[in-house]
Design a protein around this motif. Structure first.
Motif, PDB file in Angstrom:
ATOM      1  N   LEU A  22       0.809  -1.146   0.014  1.00  0.00           N
ATOM      2  CA  LEU A  22      -0.093  -0.055  -0.056  1.00  0.00           C
ATOM      3  C   LEU A  22       0.920   1.243   0.175  1.00  0.00           C
ATOM      4  CD1 LEU A  22      -2.979   0.680   0.020  1.00  0.00           C
ATOM      5  CD2 LEU A  22      -2.911   1.033   2.571  1.00  0.00           C
ATOM      6  N   GLN A  23       2.077   1.139   0.686  1.00  0.00           N
ATOM      7  CA  GLN A  23       2.982   2.462   0.587  1.00  0.00           C
ATOM      8  C   GLN A  23       3.537   2.695  -0.894  1.00  0.00           C
ATOM      9  OE1 GLN A  23       3.032   3.874   3.206  1.00  0.00           O
ATOM     10  NE2 GLN A  23       1.798   2.258   4.402  1.00  0.00           N
ATOM     11  N   ASP A  26       0.695   4.361  -2.668  1.00  0.00           N
ATOM     12  CA  ASP A  26       0.392   5.810  -2.231  1.00  0.00           C
ATOM     13  C   ASP A  26       1.964   6.565  -2.750  1.00  0.00           C
ATOM     14  OD1 ASP A  26      -0.599   8.026  -0.471  1.00  0.00           O
ATOM     15  OD2 ASP A  26       1.315   7.665   0.824  1.00  0.00           O
ATOM     16  N   GLU A  29       1.013   7.855  -5.993  1.00  0.00           N
ATOM     17  CA  GLU A  29      -0.356   8.663  -6.143  1.00  0.00           C
ATOM     18  C   GLU A  29      -1.266   8.185  -6.798  1.00  0.00           C
ATOM     19  OE1 GLU A  29       1.225  12.671  -7.053  1.00  0.00           O
ATOM     20  OE2 GLU A  29       2.322  12.880  -4.984  1.00  0.00           O
ATOM     21  N   LEU A  31      -4.029   6.644  -5.708  1.00  0.00           N
ATOM     22  CA  LEU A  31      -5.327   6.921  -4.719  1.00  0.00           C
ATOM     23  C   LEU A  31      -5.233   8.449  -4.338  1.00  0.00           C
ATOM     24  CD1 LEU A  31      -5.627   3.654  -2.860  1.00  0.00           C
ATOM     25  CD2 LEU A  31      -6.705   4.063  -4.963  1.00  0.00           C
ATOM     26  N   GLU A  35      -9.090   8.035  -0.252  1.00  0.00           N
ATOM     27  CA  GLU A  35      -9.286   6.818  -0.503  1.00  0.00           C
ATOM     28  C   GLU A  35      -8.147   6.015   0.085  1.00  0.00           C
ATOM     29  OE1 GLU A  35     -10.913   7.510  -4.998  1.00  0.00           O
ATOM     30  OE2 GLU A  35      -8.921   7.396  -4.906  1.00  0.00           O
ATOM     31  N   TYR A  36      -6.778   6.626   0.235  1.00  0.00           N
ATOM     32  CA  TYR A  36      -5.793   5.896   0.681  1.00  0.00           C
ATOM     33  C   TYR A  36      -6.048   5.682   2.236  1.00  0.00           C
ATOM     34  CZ  TYR A  36      -1.294   5.413   3.176  1.00  0.00           C
ATOM     35  OH  TYR A  36      -0.031   4.913   3.874  1.00  0.00           O
ATOM     36  N   ASN A  37      -6.505   6.537   2.846  1.00  0.00           N
ATOM     37  CA  ASN A  37      -6.997   6.543   4.403  1.00  0.00           C
ATOM     38  C   ASN A  37      -7.741   5.547   4.673  1.00  0.00           C
ATOM     39  OD1 ASN A  37      -4.917   8.262   5.238  1.00  0.00           O
ATOM     40  ND2 ASN A  37      -6.595   9.974   4.984  1.00  0.00           N
ATOM     41  N   LYS A  40      -6.446   1.823   4.099  1.00  0.00           N
ATOM     42  CA  LYS A  40      -5.425   1.863   5.071  1.00  0.00           C
ATOM     43  C   LYS A  40      -5.672   1.435   6.359  1.00  0.00           C
ATOM     44  CE  LYS A  40      -1.335   4.154   7.478  1.00  0.00           C
ATOM     45  NZ  LYS A  40      -0.776   5.256   7.991  1.00  0.00           N
ATOM     46  N   LEU A  52      -8.754  -2.585  -2.326  1.00  0.00           N
ATOM     47  CA  LEU A  52      -7.966  -1.771  -3.140  1.00  0.00           C
ATOM     48  C   LEU A  52      -8.037  -2.021  -4.814  1.00  0.00           C
ATOM     49  CD1 LEU A  52      -5.261   0.061  -3.795  1.00  0.00           C
ATOM     50  CD2 LEU A  52      -3.917  -1.940  -3.337  1.00  0.00           C
ATOM     51  N   GLN A 177       3.874  11.322   2.680  1.00  0.00           N
ATOM     52  CA  GLN A 177       2.581  10.441   3.137  1.00  0.00           C
ATOM     53  C   GLN A 177       1.728  11.496   3.136  1.00  0.00           C
ATOM     54  OE1 GLN A 177       2.150   7.319   2.714  1.00  0.00           O
ATOM     55  NE2 GLN A 177       2.896   6.297   4.388  1.00  0.00           N
ATOM     56  N   THR A 179      -1.161  11.554   5.077  1.00  0.00           N
ATOM     57  CA  THR A 179      -1.993  11.032   6.127  1.00  0.00           C
ATOM     58  C   THR A 179      -1.744  12.201   7.301  1.00  0.00           C
ATOM     59  OG1 THR A 179      -0.476   9.819   7.204  1.00  0.00           O
ATOM     60  CG2 THR A 179      -1.685   8.509   5.635  1.00  0.00           C
TER      61      THR A 179
END
Length: 346
Positions: A22-23, A26, A29, A31, A35-37, A40, A52, A177, A179
């Motif tokens: 998932l990293q 991200d 880019e 997502l 969407e990423y959060n 996650k 995903l 990131q 987040t």
């Protein structure tokens, strides 16, 4: 898009269980931040990767093509032979959209992000569940200090040297990131170079900080990342072993091994040097190192480990609830007694 949909089950099977994938998503880019959060925060890794893939399919061909190009990168598929074989079979279909995009952007300068500062606390090279190599550090900028995750392992000694010599550096081709945690991701195209001077000085106190996260034992057992530093809150269940042992550095050192647990699981903890832990008590143990013995995850102390005796999690709330219930009972008894006295007087 059709390629992903027709191979969806295979992709989920190849990609599930790797918390680092998932990293990469991200980092490229693929997502949006929201969407990423959302993805996650899904704790089940199979459901996470399923969500995903579904999200990528819903975003149309441009995103699907970007996702396929990510899967074609060596650092992503090197530990997944079936994925690598499949991606090479469809390589021409992946390159076609990329070539068209390159023509549209001909003459345009690529957008690059860079940060300048100092390197602190370079970790050992670690392995994810899928055996992908990476290491972490703290990156000190002018007004903030961010966690740095590096996937370009061939530059490891450069980072170690920059920390040791306290050299000001510039790190190019990085992503942050999204987040709110201010993490920096340095992928395979990142570049670390030395600088002569910066308008701010190195902060030596950052040497005392670590990248460790507080984890439940259940999560450590599920995804043990060797050499990762963690914080845990555990109860010392029993002492298993005590005596002099040889360390990895071939030095004899006093060692005590315990069985420790929290509300979610148990494992073995090795304390190097004199132990101040007592069986039956709860402790917050900071900066422990994750290891493996006979196929099982273990924990051991490091030179940065700190111990603090604490109450059992939830004990304060239980005590308050018991006190409230007791007080409520006393009030009821007091009211009843007063009523009887009034009746007797009457």
């Amino acid at each position: 898009m059709e390629i992903i949909k027709s191979n969806k089950v295979k992709l989920i099977r190849w990609l599930r269980g790797d918390e680092m994938f998932l990293q990469y998503v991200d980092q490229d880019e693929i997502l949006s931040m929201d969407e990423y959060n959302t993805i996650k925060n899904i704790t089940d890794l199979t459901k996470q990767i399923t969500e995903l893939v579904d999200k990528i399919l819903s975003k149309g061909d441009p995103t699907c093509n970007k996702f396929l190009r990510l899967l074609a990168k060596d650092e992503v598929n090197e530990s997944r032979p079936m994925l690598r074989k499949w991606i090479r079979q469809i390589e021409d279909k992946i390159k076609a959209p990329a070539k068209k995009a390159a023509k549209r952007k001909a003459g345009a300068k690529p957008s690059k992000k860079c940060v300048k500062g100092y390197i602190h606390n370079v970790s050992k090279i670690m392995l994810s569940v899928k055996k992908n190599k990476y290491f972490t550090a703290l990156f000190q900028e002018a007004k903030t200090c961010s966690k740095l995750v590096v996937f370009k392992n061939q530059d490891y000694q450069e980072y170690v040297s920059a920390e040791k010599k306290r050299t000001p550096v510039k790190l190019e081709n990085i992503t942050r990131q999204r987040t709110g945690e201010k993490d920096i991701i340095a992928g395979w195209d990142s570049k670390l170079s030395s600088l002569k001077k910066l308008p701010f000085s190195i902060d030596a106190t950052k040497k005392q900080e670590t990248n460790a996260e507080h984890k439940k034992i259940r999560d450590i057992l599920k995804n043990p990342i060797i050499s990762q530093q963690v914080h845990v809150t555990v109860k010392i269940k029993k002492q298993l072993e005590k005596g002099p042992k040889m360390t990895k550095a071939k030095k004899e050192c006093e060692m005590t091994k315990y069985k420790v647990s929290d509300k979610n699981g148990s494992l073995d903890l090795t304390v190097w040097g004199k132990s101040n832990l007592s069986v039956g008590k709860w402790y917050l143990l900071q900066n422990l190192s994750v290891g493996e013995y006979q196929g099982k995850a273990t924990l051991s102390t490091t030179t940065q480990t700190k111990t603090e005796e604490v109450e059992e999690p939830g004990a304060a709330a239980k005590a308050k609830s018991l006190t409230d219930a007791t007080n409520e009972g006393l009030n009821e008894v007091g009211t009843g007694t007063g009523g009887e006295q009034e009746n007797n007087i009457a």
